[in-house]
Scaffold this motif. Structure first.
Motif, PDB file in Angstrom:
ATOM      1  N   ILE A 145       0.862  -1.173   0.000  1.00 55.73           N
ATOM      2  CA  ILE A 145       0.000   0.000   0.000  1.00 55.73           C
ATOM      3  C   ILE A 145       0.902   1.228   0.000  1.00 55.73           C
ATOM      4  O   ILE A 145       1.859   1.312   0.771  1.00 55.73           O
ATOM      5  CB  ILE A 145      -0.962   0.030   1.207  1.00 55.73           C
ATOM      6  CG1 ILE A 145      -1.849   1.290   1.150  1.00 55.73           C
ATOM      7  CG2 ILE A 145      -0.219  -0.035   2.532  1.00 55.73           C
ATOM      8  CD1 ILE A 145      -2.974   1.302   2.171  1.00 55.73           C
ATOM      9  N   VAL A 146       0.623   2.159  -0.921  1.00 55.63           N
ATOM     10  CA  VAL A 146       1.315   3.443  -0.965  1.00 55.63           C
ATOM     11  C   VAL A 146       0.301   4.490  -0.548  1.00 55.63           C
ATOM     12  O   VAL A 146      -0.767   4.612  -1.159  1.00 55.63           O
ATOM     13  CB  VAL A 146       1.866   3.754  -2.374  1.00 55.63           C
ATOM     14  CG1 VAL A 146       2.631   5.077  -2.371  1.00 55.63           C
ATOM     15  CG2 VAL A 146       2.762   2.616  -2.855  1.00 55.63           C
ATOM     16  N   SER A 212      -5.143  -7.660   4.902  1.00 55.90           N
ATOM     17  CA  SER A 212      -4.450  -8.646   5.734  1.00 55.90           C
ATOM     18  C   SER A 212      -3.312  -9.333   4.984  1.00 55.90           C
ATOM     19  O   SER A 212      -2.469  -9.994   5.598  1.00 55.90           O
ATOM     20  CB  SER A 212      -5.440  -9.699   6.239  1.00 55.90           C
ATOM     21  OG  SER A 212      -6.096 -10.338   5.161  1.00 55.90           O
ATOM     22  N   ASN A 213      -3.265  -9.175   3.650  1.00 60.79           N
ATOM     23  CA  ASN A 213      -2.180  -9.750   2.844  1.00 60.79           C
ATOM     24  C   ASN A 213      -1.123  -8.716   2.468  1.00 60.79           C
ATOM     25  O   ASN A 213      -0.178  -9.034   1.739  1.00 60.79           O
ATOM     26  CB  ASN A 213      -2.740 -10.377   1.561  1.00 60.79           C
ATOM     27  CG  ASN A 213      -3.544 -11.634   1.834  1.00 60.79           C
ATOM     28  OD1 ASN A 213      -3.347 -12.279   2.859  1.00 60.79           O
ATOM     29  ND2 ASN A 213      -4.439 -11.989   0.938  1.00 60.79           N
ATOM     30  N   ILE A 214      -1.304  -7.476   2.938  1.00 56.09           N
ATOM     31  CA  ILE A 214      -0.331  -6.421   2.627  1.00 56.09           C
ATOM     32  C   ILE A 214       0.858  -6.530   3.577  1.00 56.09           C
ATOM     33  O   ILE A 214       0.707  -6.512   4.794  1.00 56.09           O
ATOM     34  CB  ILE A 214      -0.974  -5.020   2.737  1.00 56.09           C
ATOM     35  CG1 ILE A 214      -2.003  -4.827   1.615  1.00 56.09           C
ATOM     36  CG2 ILE A 214       0.083  -3.918   2.682  1.00 56.09           C
ATOM     37  CD1 ILE A 214      -2.775  -3.528   1.706  1.00 56.09           C
ATOM     38  N   THR A 215       2.046  -6.645   2.999  1.00 52.90           N
ATOM     39  CA  THR A 215       3.259  -6.797   3.813  1.00 52.90           C
ATOM     40  C   THR A 215       4.219  -5.621   3.666  1.00 52.90           C
ATOM     41  O   THR A 215       5.251  -5.591   4.342  1.00 52.90           O
ATOM     42  CB  THR A 215       3.996  -8.089   3.424  1.00 52.90           C
ATOM     43  OG1 THR A 215       4.260  -8.076   2.015  1.00 52.90           O
ATOM     44  CG2 THR A 215       3.162  -9.310   3.771  1.00 52.90           C
ATOM     45  N   ASP A 245       6.784  -0.735  15.412  1.00 51.81           N
ATOM     46  CA  ASP A 245       6.560  -0.387  16.824  1.00 51.81           C
ATOM     47  C   ASP A 245       7.118   0.992  17.154  1.00 51.81           C
ATOM     48  O   ASP A 245       6.505   1.744  17.923  1.00 51.81           O
ATOM     49  CB  ASP A 245       7.196  -1.441  17.728  1.00 51.81           C
ATOM     50  CG  ASP A 245       6.499  -2.794  17.625  1.00 51.81           C
ATOM     51  OD1 ASP A 245       5.311  -2.810  17.230  1.00 51.81           O
ATOM     52  OD2 ASP A 245       7.137  -3.812  17.930  1.00 51.81           O
ATOM     53  N   GLN A 246       8.272   1.331  16.565  1.00 51.82           N
ATOM     54  CA  GLN A 246       8.844   2.662  16.795  1.00 51.82           C
ATOM     55  C   GLN A 246       7.939   3.750  16.233  1.00 51.82           C
ATOM     56  O   GLN A 246       7.748   4.796  16.856  1.00 51.82           O
ATOM     57  CB  GLN A 246      10.229   2.759  16.152  1.00 51.82           C
ATOM     58  CG  GLN A 246      11.326   2.030  16.903  1.00 51.82           C
ATOM     59  CD  GLN A 246      12.666   2.195  16.222  1.00 51.82           C
ATOM     60  OE1 GLN A 246      12.832   1.876  15.043  1.00 51.82           O
ATOM     61  NE2 GLN A 246      13.636   2.700  16.957  1.00 51.82           N
ATOM     62  N   PHE A 247       7.381   3.484  15.056  1.00 51.70           N
ATOM     63  CA  PHE A 247       6.480   4.456  14.448  1.00 51.70           C
ATOM     64  C   PHE A 247       5.258   4.676  15.337  1.00 51.70           C
ATOM     65  O   PHE A 247       4.841   5.815  15.587  1.00 51.70           O
ATOM     66  CB  PHE A 247       6.040   3.985  13.061  1.00 51.70           C
ATOM     67  CG  PHE A 247       5.066   4.908  12.382  1.00 51.70           C
ATOM     68  CD1 PHE A 247       5.516   5.997  11.665  1.00 51.70           C
ATOM     69  CD2 PHE A 247       3.699   4.699  12.480  1.00 51.70           C
ATOM     70  CE1 PHE A 247       4.620   6.867  11.055  1.00 51.70           C
ATOM     71  CE2 PHE A 247       2.795   5.553  11.869  1.00 51.70           C
ATOM     72  CZ  PHE A 247       3.268   6.643  11.148  1.00 51.70           C
ATOM     73  N   ALA A 292       2.472  -5.367   7.606  1.00 49.77           N
ATOM     74  CA  ALA A 292       3.798  -4.763   7.404  1.00 49.77           C
ATOM     75  C   ALA A 292       4.537  -4.643   8.730  1.00 49.77           C
ATOM     76  O   ALA A 292       3.969  -4.210   9.730  1.00 49.77           O
ATOM     77  CB  ALA A 292       3.654  -3.388   6.763  1.00 49.77           C
ATOM     78  N   GLU A 293       5.813  -5.021   8.734  1.00 53.13           N
ATOM     79  CA  GLU A 293       6.631  -4.954   9.940  1.00 53.13           C
ATOM     80  C   GLU A 293       7.348  -3.610  10.071  1.00 53.13           C
ATOM     81  O   GLU A 293       7.888  -3.297  11.129  1.00 53.13           O
ATOM     82  CB  GLU A 293       7.663  -6.086   9.937  1.00 53.13           C
ATOM     83  CG  GLU A 293       7.028  -7.476   9.977  1.00 53.13           C
ATOM     84  CD  GLU A 293       8.064  -8.581   9.939  1.00 53.13           C
ATOM     85  OE1 GLU A 293       9.278  -8.261   9.840  1.00 53.13           O
ATOM     86  OE2 GLU A 293       7.666  -9.757  10.000  1.00 53.13           O
ATOM     87  N   TYR A 294       7.369  -2.862   8.981  1.00 51.13           N
ATOM     88  CA  TYR A 294       8.020  -1.554   9.007  1.00 51.13           C
ATOM     89  C   TYR A 294       7.376  -0.640   7.956  1.00 51.13           C
ATOM     90  O   TYR A 294       6.596  -1.092   7.106  1.00 51.13           O
ATOM     91  CB  TYR A 294       9.532  -1.684   8.754  1.00 51.13           C
ATOM     92  CG  TYR A 294       9.879  -2.508   7.539  1.00 51.13           C
ATOM     93  CD1 TYR A 294       9.853  -1.951   6.253  1.00 51.13           C
ATOM     94  CD2 TYR A 294      10.239  -3.845   7.671  1.00 51.13           C
ATOM     95  CE1 TYR A 294      10.163  -2.715   5.148  1.00 51.13           C
ATOM     96  CE2 TYR A 294      10.545  -4.613   6.566  1.00 51.13           C
ATOM     97  CZ  TYR A 294      10.515  -4.040   5.301  1.00 51.13           C
ATOM     98  OH  TYR A 294      10.820  -4.798   4.207  1.00 51.13           O
TER      99      TYR A 294
END
Length: 512
Positions: A145-146, A212-215, A245-247, A292-294
């Motif tokens: 996603i952008v 839910s499939n966006i990484t 988590d930082q974000f 997404a993890e980041y």
């Protein structure tokens, strides 16, 4: 060869200037670097999203800023044709837009182009794609996603393994959300409203690409760039990375800051500081629906996208990639309405072969080919509503949809072409056909004529015609099909549908 170009963007919260120096190394390759930029705040969005119009005071301020930028540009000796002035969501919806644009033109000489949401998505795509030039795998190998949260709107681009799955411009910007804040009992109520609004939007977009499939999460915009410099890591020349988590922690911390504290800490204008925390919270709510993890933050903007759209036109690889993204967006729209994909693909292939074989007869710009291709993919989309009068439904669905990379005028042309694909229909029947300029009317008629023939050649939806050649004999166009079964049904359909082609091009069409 070196050339200098400039872009002035009139946004919801400020007016921004970008000056770049272009160096052309060969006929298709440009290098460019930013040599000057400026930004001054203006409450344009606050006016428009509160009262519906640009106030006199804001208009005067707008003119003063543009005067100042004009003086700045004189030092660069830039030719007028190399200066582009664009406006985004605030002027797009202002009721007195025409009067404001006229004042700017009379007083400064600049003709402002108000870009719609689809065009803004296109420019965002070009800018982001350029920022990821050394990290394309991050987009091509993931569902992405952008997202750009602006003052008056939020622009969203969904990409499945690097291909456009959907584009949206949502009337949900930071200034509009801020207005909701003032009408609610607490900030907590406002953020609950924001989260619920995003959840509803997400459910409709799940039809294109499951959140839910966006990484991969890409955040475009000044607010994201500020956070990236505070708690992110630079991973490329124009690319930053922030841990999820930082974000979230940083965003939560900013919610307690006053506007004055944001001005001092982040070196932004008071106008921007008032909505800074809201923008970050919007990104956070979208992020929480993904895997997404980041967050990836490209250091780019719409102004750079506009520069790229000009200098990279000769680049064949980029153009082909861009057209592929347009067709990917069209296919995604078609699948949402459960079209007969085999028929659509057959008509698409036949249409493009006719276009290429008749290129000298058509006399159309290369953009005509992509318009025909999208019309061929979508011409039967209205069957989802009903087979009877499905051309009417197709025209309506297309005309009210967003297709990545195409302007609103181009989408309207596709809507008219799709309307006219049946034997007894013509774009001339539509009331807005006559309101177009002559070139657009001729283009619509020519492409409709080709689509009618292509549709006739797959009349039974059986894909009987796998290959053909085109020959001219006197005043006759002969379509020769080799090794095919009986084409009686297709010949009957062609007789009914070739009338427009014969009227526009002067050739009788024969299927052999």
């Amino acid at each position: 060869m070196t050339e200098t170009k400039a872009v002035i963007e009139i946004g919801s919260t400020g007016i921004r200037l970008l000056v770049v120096e272009l160096t052309q190394s060969d006929s298709t390759t440009f290098q460019w670097q930013t040599v000057d930029k400026s930004e001054l705040p203006i409450p344009l969005g606050r006016d428009v999203f509160t009262t519906g119009i640009v106030s006199r005071d804001t208009l005067v301020s707008c003119l003063h800023i543009i005067y100042r930028f004009q003086e700045q540009l004189k030092a660069w000796h830039i030719q007028p044709e190399n200066i582009a002035v664009i406006a985004t969501s605030a002027l797009r919806v202002a009721r007195n837009r025409d009067a404001v644009l006229d004042r700017i033109m009379v007083k400064t000489g600049f003709r402002v182009k108000v870009i719609d949401g689809i065009e803004q998505n296109r420019l965002m795509y070009l800018a982001v794609w350029n920022a990821f030039q050394d990290h394309r795998d991050l987009i091509e190998n993931h569902n992405t996603i952008v997202l750009e949260v602006g003052g008056g709107a939020t622009d969203i681009m969904l990409m499945a393994q690097g291909k456009i799955a959907g584009v949206h411009t949502l009337r949900l910007g930071t200034i509009i959300i801020e207005r909701q804040l003032k009408s609610m009992a607490s900030a907590q109520d406002t953020y609950r409203f924001l989260e619920d609004s995003i959840r509803v939007m997400r459910s409709s977009m799940d039809q294109e690409l499951l959140f839910s499939n966006i990484t991969q999460f890409v955040a475009v915009g000044q607010e994201a760039q500020i956070i990236a410099k505070y708690c992110g890591t630079q991973v490329g020349a124009k690319l930053w990375k922030i841990n999820r988590d930082q974000f979230s922690a940083f965003t939560n911390e900013v919610q307690s800051y006053s506007a004055e504290e944001c001005v001092l800490k982040f070196k932004i204008s008071y106008n921007e500081a008032q909505t800074f925390a809201i923008a970050l919270m919007s990104y956070k709510f979208f992020l929480q629906f993904t895997q997404a993890e980041y967050i990836l933050v490209p250091n780019t903007n719409t102004r750079e996208g506009l520069i790229l759209s000009v200098i990279q036109q000769p680049n064949q690889e980029l153009q082909e990639n861009f057209f592929a993204q347009i067709t990917a967006s069209a296919w995604n729209l078609a699948r949402r309405y459960k079209i007969d994909e085999q028929h659509a693909e057959s008509v698409r292939v036949i249409s493009l072969k006719l276009f290429d074989g008749l290129k000298d007869e058509l006399g159309l710009a290369p953009e005509g080919r992509i318009i025909l291709e999208v019309a061929a993919i979508l011409h039967d989309i209205g069957v989802f509503i009903g087979v009877d009068d499905h051309h009417l439904h197709s025209s309506y669905i297309i005309g009210n949809s967003d297709i990545f990379g195409l302007s609103r005028d181009q989408i309207d042309m596709i809507s008219q072409i799709s309307y006219g694909h049946r034997s007894k229909t013509s774009p001339r029947d539509l009331p807005h056909f006559a309101k177009q300029d002559r070139e657009s009317r001729v283009t619509v008629l020519k492409l409709t004529a080709l689509l009618k023939i292509a549709d006739a050649l797959d009349r039974g939806h059986g894909q009987k015609i796998q290959g053909f050649t085109i020959d001219f004999h006197a005043d006759t166009l002969i379509i020769r099909c080799a090794g095919t079964p009986s084409l009686t049904l297709e010949q009957q359909a062609l007789e009914a549908k070739a009338t427009l082609f014969e009227a526009v091009f002067g050739y009788k069409v024969v299927l052999s």
